[in-house]
Motif scaffolding. Structure first.
Motif, PDB file in Angstrom:
ATOM      1  N   ALA A  67       0.802  -1.295   0.102  1.00  0.00           N
ATOM      2  CA  ALA A  67      -0.041   0.089  -0.015  1.00  0.00           C
ATOM      3  C   ALA A  67       0.764   1.215   0.069  1.00  0.00           C
ATOM      4  CB  ALA A  67      -1.013   0.003   1.201  1.00  0.00           C
ATOM      5  N   ILE A  68       2.115   1.214   0.563  1.00  0.00           N
ATOM      6  CA  ILE A  68       2.831   2.448   0.836  1.00  0.00           C
ATOM      7  C   ILE A  68       3.573   2.768  -0.291  1.00  0.00           C
ATOM      8  CG2 ILE A  68       5.044   3.438   2.088  1.00  0.00           C
ATOM      9  CD1 ILE A  68       3.645   1.861   4.527  1.00  0.00           C
ATOM     10  N   ILE A  69       4.166   1.527  -1.064  1.00  0.00           N
ATOM     11  CA  ILE A  69       4.930   1.841  -2.279  1.00  0.00           C
ATOM     12  C   ILE A  69       4.541   2.604  -3.270  1.00  0.00           C
ATOM     13  CG2 ILE A  69       6.147   0.618  -4.214  1.00  0.00           C
ATOM     14  CD1 ILE A  69       6.781  -1.628  -2.175  1.00  0.00           C
ATOM     15  N   PRO A  70       3.393   2.322  -3.772  1.00  0.00           N
ATOM     16  CA  PRO A  70       2.716   3.336  -4.880  1.00  0.00           C
ATOM     17  C   PRO A  70       2.259   4.985  -4.315  1.00  0.00           C
ATOM     18  CG  PRO A  70       1.218   1.630  -4.360  1.00  0.00           C
ATOM     19  CD  PRO A  70       2.243   1.449  -3.557  1.00  0.00           C
ATOM     20  N   ILE A  77       2.278   8.675   2.309  1.00  0.00           N
ATOM     21  CA  ILE A  77       0.940   8.368   2.925  1.00  0.00           C
ATOM     22  C   ILE A  77       1.047   8.461   4.316  1.00  0.00           C
ATOM     23  CG2 ILE A  77       1.407   6.022   2.955  1.00  0.00           C
ATOM     24  CD1 ILE A  77      -1.664   5.566   2.223  1.00  0.00           C
ATOM     25  N   GLY A  78      -0.045   8.984   4.951  1.00  0.00           N
ATOM     26  CA  GLY A  78      -0.110   9.147   6.607  1.00  0.00           C
ATOM     27  C   GLY A  78      -0.499   7.815   7.235  1.00  0.00           C
ATOM     28  N   VAL A  79      -0.213   7.734   8.428  1.00  0.00           N
ATOM     29  CA  VAL A  79      -0.471   6.362   9.189  1.00  0.00           C
ATOM     30  C   VAL A  79      -2.144   6.315   9.280  1.00  0.00           C
ATOM     31  CG1 VAL A  79      -0.597   5.285  11.441  1.00  0.00           C
ATOM     32  CG2 VAL A  79       1.216   6.541  10.428  1.00  0.00           C
ATOM     33  N   ALA A  80      -2.656   7.428   9.427  1.00  0.00           N
ATOM     34  CA  ALA A  80      -4.282   7.461   9.391  1.00  0.00           C
ATOM     35  C   ALA A  80      -4.781   7.077   8.129  1.00  0.00           C
ATOM     36  CB  ALA A  80      -4.970   8.795   9.965  1.00  0.00           C
ATOM     37  N   GLU A  81      -4.271   7.615   6.909  1.00  0.00           N
ATOM     38  CA  GLU A  81      -4.817   7.344   5.857  1.00  0.00           C
ATOM     39  C   GLU A  81      -4.620   5.803   5.401  1.00  0.00           C
ATOM     40  OE1 GLU A  81      -3.757   9.431   1.344  1.00  0.00           O
ATOM     41  OE2 GLU A  81      -2.841  10.264   3.128  1.00  0.00           O
ATOM     42  N   LEU A  82      -3.496   4.975   5.793  1.00  0.00           N
ATOM     43  CA  LEU A  82      -3.010   3.927   5.510  1.00  0.00           C
ATOM     44  C   LEU A  82      -4.105   3.007   6.178  1.00  0.00           C
ATOM     45  CD1 LEU A  82      -0.974   1.986   4.131  1.00  0.00           C
ATOM     46  CD2 LEU A  82       0.414   2.109   6.425  1.00  0.00           C
ATOM     47  N   ALA A  83      -4.372   3.319   7.607  1.00  0.00           N
ATOM     48  CA  ALA A  83      -5.445   2.524   8.477  1.00  0.00           C
ATOM     49  C   ALA A  83      -6.490   2.573   7.803  1.00  0.00           C
ATOM     50  CB  ALA A  83      -5.527   3.078   9.818  1.00  0.00           C
ATOM     51  N   ARG A  84      -7.223   3.687   7.193  1.00  0.00           N
ATOM     52  CA  ARG A  84      -8.302   3.833   6.539  1.00  0.00           C
ATOM     53  C   ARG A  84      -8.374   2.780   5.292  1.00  0.00           C
ATOM     54  NH1 ARG A  84      -8.744   9.106   7.293  1.00  0.00           N
ATOM     55  NH2 ARG A  84      -7.907   9.544   5.004  1.00  0.00           N
ATOM     56  N   MET A  85      -7.319   3.129   4.560  1.00  0.00           N
ATOM     57  CA  MET A  85      -7.342   2.272   3.256  1.00  0.00           C
ATOM     58  C   MET A  85      -7.450   0.866   3.669  1.00  0.00           C
ATOM     59  SD  MET A  85      -4.439   3.359   0.472  1.00  0.00           S
ATOM     60  CE  MET A  85      -3.785   1.586   0.200  1.00  0.00           C
ATOM     61  N   GLU A  86      -6.712   0.413   4.535  1.00  0.00           N
ATOM     62  CA  GLU A  86      -6.737  -1.019   4.970  1.00  0.00           C
ATOM     63  C   GLU A  86      -7.809  -1.513   5.923  1.00  0.00           C
ATOM     64  OE1 GLU A  86      -5.128  -3.216   3.172  1.00  0.00           O
ATOM     65  OE2 GLU A  86      -3.883  -1.766   2.106  1.00  0.00           O
ATOM     66  N   ARG A  87      -8.654  -0.510   6.264  1.00  0.00           N
ATOM     67  CA  ARG A  87      -9.613  -0.763   7.392  1.00  0.00           C
ATOM     68  C   ARG A  87      -9.107  -1.321   8.712  1.00  0.00           C
ATOM     69  NH1 ARG A  87     -12.109  -2.299   2.406  1.00  0.00           N
ATOM     70  NH2 ARG A  87     -13.904  -0.812   1.929  1.00  0.00           N
ATOM     71  N   LEU A  88      -8.120  -0.785   9.118  1.00  0.00           N
ATOM     72  CA  LEU A  88      -7.487  -1.139  10.599  1.00  0.00           C
ATOM     73  C   LEU A  88      -7.696   0.067  11.385  1.00  0.00           C
ATOM     74  CD1 LEU A  88      -4.310  -2.865   8.969  1.00  0.00           C
ATOM     75  CD2 LEU A  88      -6.153  -4.050  10.174  1.00  0.00           C
ATOM     76  N   ARG A  89      -7.551  -0.223  12.642  1.00  0.00           N
ATOM     77  CA  ARG A  89      -7.566   0.717  13.655  1.00  0.00           C
ATOM     78  C   ARG A  89      -6.434   1.330  13.726  1.00  0.00           C
ATOM     79  NH1 ARG A  89      -8.099  -2.167  17.882  1.00  0.00           N
ATOM     80  NH2 ARG A  89      -8.247  -0.471  19.235  1.00  0.00           N
ATOM     81  N   GLY A  90      -6.521   2.541  14.135  1.00  0.00           N
ATOM     82  CA  GLY A  90      -5.217   3.849  14.215  1.00  0.00           C
ATOM     83  C   GLY A  90      -4.259   2.798  15.288  1.00  0.00           C
ATOM     84  N   HIS A 138       2.580  -1.788  14.163  1.00  0.00           N
ATOM     85  CA  HIS A 138       2.955  -2.245  13.056  1.00  0.00           C
ATOM     86  C   HIS A 138       3.846  -1.326  12.356  1.00  0.00           C
ATOM     87  CE1 HIS A 138       0.855  -6.132  13.261  1.00  0.00           C
ATOM     88  NE2 HIS A 138      -0.264  -5.553  13.552  1.00  0.00           N
ATOM     89  N   VAL A 139       3.663  -0.129  12.251  1.00  0.00           N
ATOM     90  CA  VAL A 139       4.321   0.875  11.476  1.00  0.00           C
ATOM     91  C   VAL A 139       5.517   0.862  12.264  1.00  0.00           C
ATOM     92  CG1 VAL A 139       4.570   3.466  11.144  1.00  0.00           C
ATOM     93  CG2 VAL A 139       2.449   2.199  10.270  1.00  0.00           C
ATOM     94  N   LYS A 140       5.659   1.183  13.588  1.00  0.00           N
ATOM     95  CA  LYS A 140       7.062   0.915  14.409  1.00  0.00           C
ATOM     96  C   LYS A 140       7.659  -0.025  14.101  1.00  0.00           C
ATOM     97  CE  LYS A 140       5.648   4.243  18.367  1.00  0.00           C
ATOM     98  NZ  LYS A 140       4.130   4.306  18.012  1.00  0.00           N
ATOM     99  N   ALA A 141       7.113  -1.259  14.225  1.00  0.00           N
ATOM    100  CA  ALA A 141       7.992  -2.295  14.021  1.00  0.00           C
ATOM    101  C   ALA A 141       8.545  -2.529  12.733  1.00  0.00           C
ATOM    102  CB  ALA A 141       6.869  -3.811  14.208  1.00  0.00           C
ATOM    103  N   ASN A 177       4.060  13.996   7.901  1.00  0.00           N
ATOM    104  CA  ASN A 177       5.057  13.170   8.082  1.00  0.00           C
ATOM    105  C   ASN A 177       4.924  11.709   7.554  1.00  0.00           C
ATOM    106  OD1 ASN A 177       7.767  12.493   8.792  1.00  0.00           O
ATOM    107  ND2 ASN A 177       7.550  12.737  11.062  1.00  0.00           N
ATOM    108  N   GLY A 178       4.729  11.654   6.311  1.00  0.00           N
ATOM    109  CA  GLY A 178       4.310  10.206   5.913  1.00  0.00           C
ATOM    110  C   GLY A 178       5.251   9.231   5.723  1.00  0.00           C
ATOM    111  N   LEU A 179       4.951   8.213   5.557  1.00  0.00           N
ATOM    112  CA  LEU A 179       5.563   6.831   5.391  1.00  0.00           C
ATOM    113  C   LEU A 179       6.042   6.950   3.753  1.00  0.00           C
ATOM    114  CD1 LEU A 179       3.300   4.619   7.484  1.00  0.00           C
ATOM    115  CD2 LEU A 179       5.325   6.233   8.279  1.00  0.00           C
ATOM    116  N   ILE A 180       7.447   6.187   3.627  1.00  0.00           N
ATOM    117  CA  ILE A 180       7.761   5.946   2.455  1.00  0.00           C
ATOM    118  C   ILE A 180       8.608   4.384   2.520  1.00  0.00           C
ATOM    119  CG2 ILE A 180       8.476   8.141   1.417  1.00  0.00           C
ATOM    120  CD1 ILE A 180      11.371   7.738   2.359  1.00  0.00           C
ATOM    121  N   ALA A 181       8.481   3.607   1.542  1.00  0.00           N
ATOM    122  CA  ALA A 181       9.132   2.380   1.833  1.00  0.00           C
ATOM    123  C   ALA A 181      10.743   2.665   1.423  1.00  0.00           C
ATOM    124  CB  ALA A 181       8.698   1.187   0.462  1.00  0.00           C
TER     125      ALA A 181
END
Length: 149
Positions: free
Chosen positions: A50-53, A57-70, A76-79, A99-103
């Motif tokens: 999800a992050i690569i393309p 992307i923000g953590v909240a946006e990623l959570a929403r996209m994958e239907r996961l709780r913040g 998982h992001v920390k790990a 302060n988004g995430l990149i692969a």
């Protein structure tokens, strides 16, 4: 299309769905098994894909996209950051909160290898089929891509 034709079409589609679902499920399970030993949890692989393309992307946006709780996703992001699979993008000068995430290169390489392993497995399975069977699969790709569009 008459009412009877429509009804038959629905019955036909239902029967097809019942036959297709276990076949797709089995294939999906086997593809996943091919990459299980990749020392990457299926969830982390999913998040990386999800992050690569969408670098930044923000953590909240990623959570929403994958239907996961913040909170679930934050751990998982920390790990994944700790494992060097993802990193924080440089903050956007126009939006200090962002302060988004990149692969990382390592994360991208992991996904490349994972896809390669799955493709290799699938290719070796496809060679066991007859040319006619391979043609049938080739013909099914286009309509399968239409599903869920």
């Amino acid at each position: 299309m008459s009412e009877a034709d429509h009804h038959h079409g629905t019955d036909d589609a239902y029967a097809l769905a019942e036959a297709l679902r276990p076949a797709l499920h089995r294939l999906y399970r086997q593809l996943r098994r091919e990459s299980d030993e990749a020392e990457l949890s299926p969830l982390h692989a999913l998040l990386l894909v999800a992050i690569i393309p969408q670098p930044g992307i923000g953590v909240a946006e990623l959570a929403r996209m994958e239907r996961l709780r913040g909170p679930t996703i934050s751990g998982h992001v920390k790990a994944m950051e700790r494992d060097g699979l993802i990193a924080r993008a440089d903050p956007d000068p126009n939006d200090r909160r962002r302060n988004g995430l990149i692969a990382t290169e390592k994360g991208q390489e992991f996904i490349r290898r994972l896809k390669q392993r799955r493709t290799d497995w699938l290719a070796s399975e496809l060679t066991k089929l007859s040319p006619q069977q391979r043609d049938a699969i080739r013909a099914a790709i286009e309509p399968l891509m239409e599903i869920g569009q």
